[in-house]
Design a protein around this motif. Sequence first.
Motif, PDB file in Angstrom:
ATOM      1  N   LYS A 252      11.776   9.601 -13.638  1.00 42.96           N
ATOM      2  CA  LYS A 252      11.001   9.480 -12.412  1.00 42.96           C
ATOM      3  C   LYS A 252      10.150   8.220 -12.504  1.00 42.96           C
ATOM      4  O   LYS A 252       9.544   7.946 -13.539  1.00 42.96           O
ATOM      5  N   LEU A 253      10.111   7.441 -11.433  1.00 42.34           N
ATOM      6  CA  LEU A 253       9.304   6.229 -11.381  1.00 42.34           C
ATOM      7  C   LEU A 253       8.480   6.268 -10.112  1.00 42.34           C
ATOM      8  O   LEU A 253       9.019   6.442  -9.020  1.00 42.34           O
ATOM      9  N   VAL A 254       7.154   6.135 -10.259  1.00 41.38           N
ATOM     10  CA  VAL A 254       6.253   6.108  -9.115  1.00 41.38           C
ATOM     11  C   VAL A 254       5.524   4.773  -9.150  1.00 41.38           C
ATOM     12  O   VAL A 254       4.973   4.388 -10.181  1.00 41.38           O
TER      13      VAL A 254
ATOM     14  N   GLY B  41       0.799  -1.217   0.000  1.00 42.69           N
ATOM     15  CA  GLY B  41       0.000   0.000   0.000  1.00 42.69           C
ATOM     16  C   GLY B  41       0.831   1.267   0.000  1.00 42.69           C
ATOM     17  O   GLY B  41       0.327   2.345  -0.302  1.00 42.69           O
ATOM     18  N   ASP B  42       2.121   1.164   0.337  1.00 36.79           N
ATOM     19  CA  ASP B  42       2.992   2.337   0.324  1.00 36.79           C
ATOM     20  C   ASP B  42       3.244   2.782  -1.112  1.00 36.79           C
ATOM     21  O   ASP B  42       3.410   1.968  -2.012  1.00 36.79           O
ATOM     22  N   LYS B  43       3.276   4.097  -1.307  1.00 37.16           N
ATOM     23  CA  LYS B  43       3.568   4.685  -2.617  1.00 37.16           C
ATOM     24  C   LYS B  43       5.021   5.152  -2.612  1.00 37.16           C
ATOM     25  O   LYS B  43       5.424   5.912  -1.737  1.00 37.16           O
ATOM     26  N   VAL B  44       5.810   4.661  -3.563  1.00 35.00           N
ATOM     27  CA  VAL B  44       7.238   4.963  -3.629  1.00 35.00           C
ATOM     28  C   VAL B  44       7.517   5.774  -4.893  1.00 35.00           C
ATOM     29  O   VAL B  44       7.026   5.444  -5.967  1.00 35.00           O
ATOM     30  N   GLU B  45       8.301   6.832  -4.746  1.00 37.58           N
ATOM     31  CA  GLU B  45       8.692   7.678  -5.882  1.00 37.58           C
ATOM     32  C   GLU B  45      10.213   7.724  -5.937  1.00 37.58           C
ATOM     33  O   GLU B  45      10.861   8.122  -4.980  1.00 37.58           O
TER      34      GLU B  45
ATOM     35  N   GLU C 264       3.322   5.830 -12.403  1.00 34.86           N
ATOM     36  CA  GLU C 264       3.832   6.840 -13.327  1.00 34.86           C
ATOM     37  C   GLU C 264       5.239   6.466 -13.725  1.00 34.86           C
ATOM     38  O   GLU C 264       6.053   6.086 -12.900  1.00 34.86           O
ATOM     39  N   HIS C 265       5.532   6.572 -15.021  1.00 36.67           N
ATOM     40  CA  HIS C 265       6.855   6.180 -15.500  1.00 36.67           C
ATOM     41  C   HIS C 265       7.594   7.372 -16.052  1.00 36.67           C
ATOM     42  O   HIS C 265       7.143   8.207 -16.677  1.00 36.67           O
TER      43      HIS C 265
END
Length: 81
Positions: A55-57, A44-48, A80-81
């Motif tokens: 940038k990779l999300v 569930g954690d969002k990593v950027e 997001e890529h």
Amino acid sequence: MRLDKFLKVSRVIKRRTLAKEVCDGGQVLVNNRVAKAGLEVKPGDKVELNFGARKLVFEILEIKETVPAKEAASLYKVIEH
């Protein structure tokens, strides 16, 4: 699981030492906060990740200690890529 270990196991970054350097350099955000290599991550954690101009999300879907290379991408979902 530690953030640097997750990045290596999921094969987002190939080597754990490089993952640690990227984290400690302030180039990784977890849930919109700068994260150090030792941060415990969970599903569930969002990593950027910020690699210079790239940038990779992604969102963590599952945590596993080891995983075959073919299944590594199943541990996260790219937002997001």
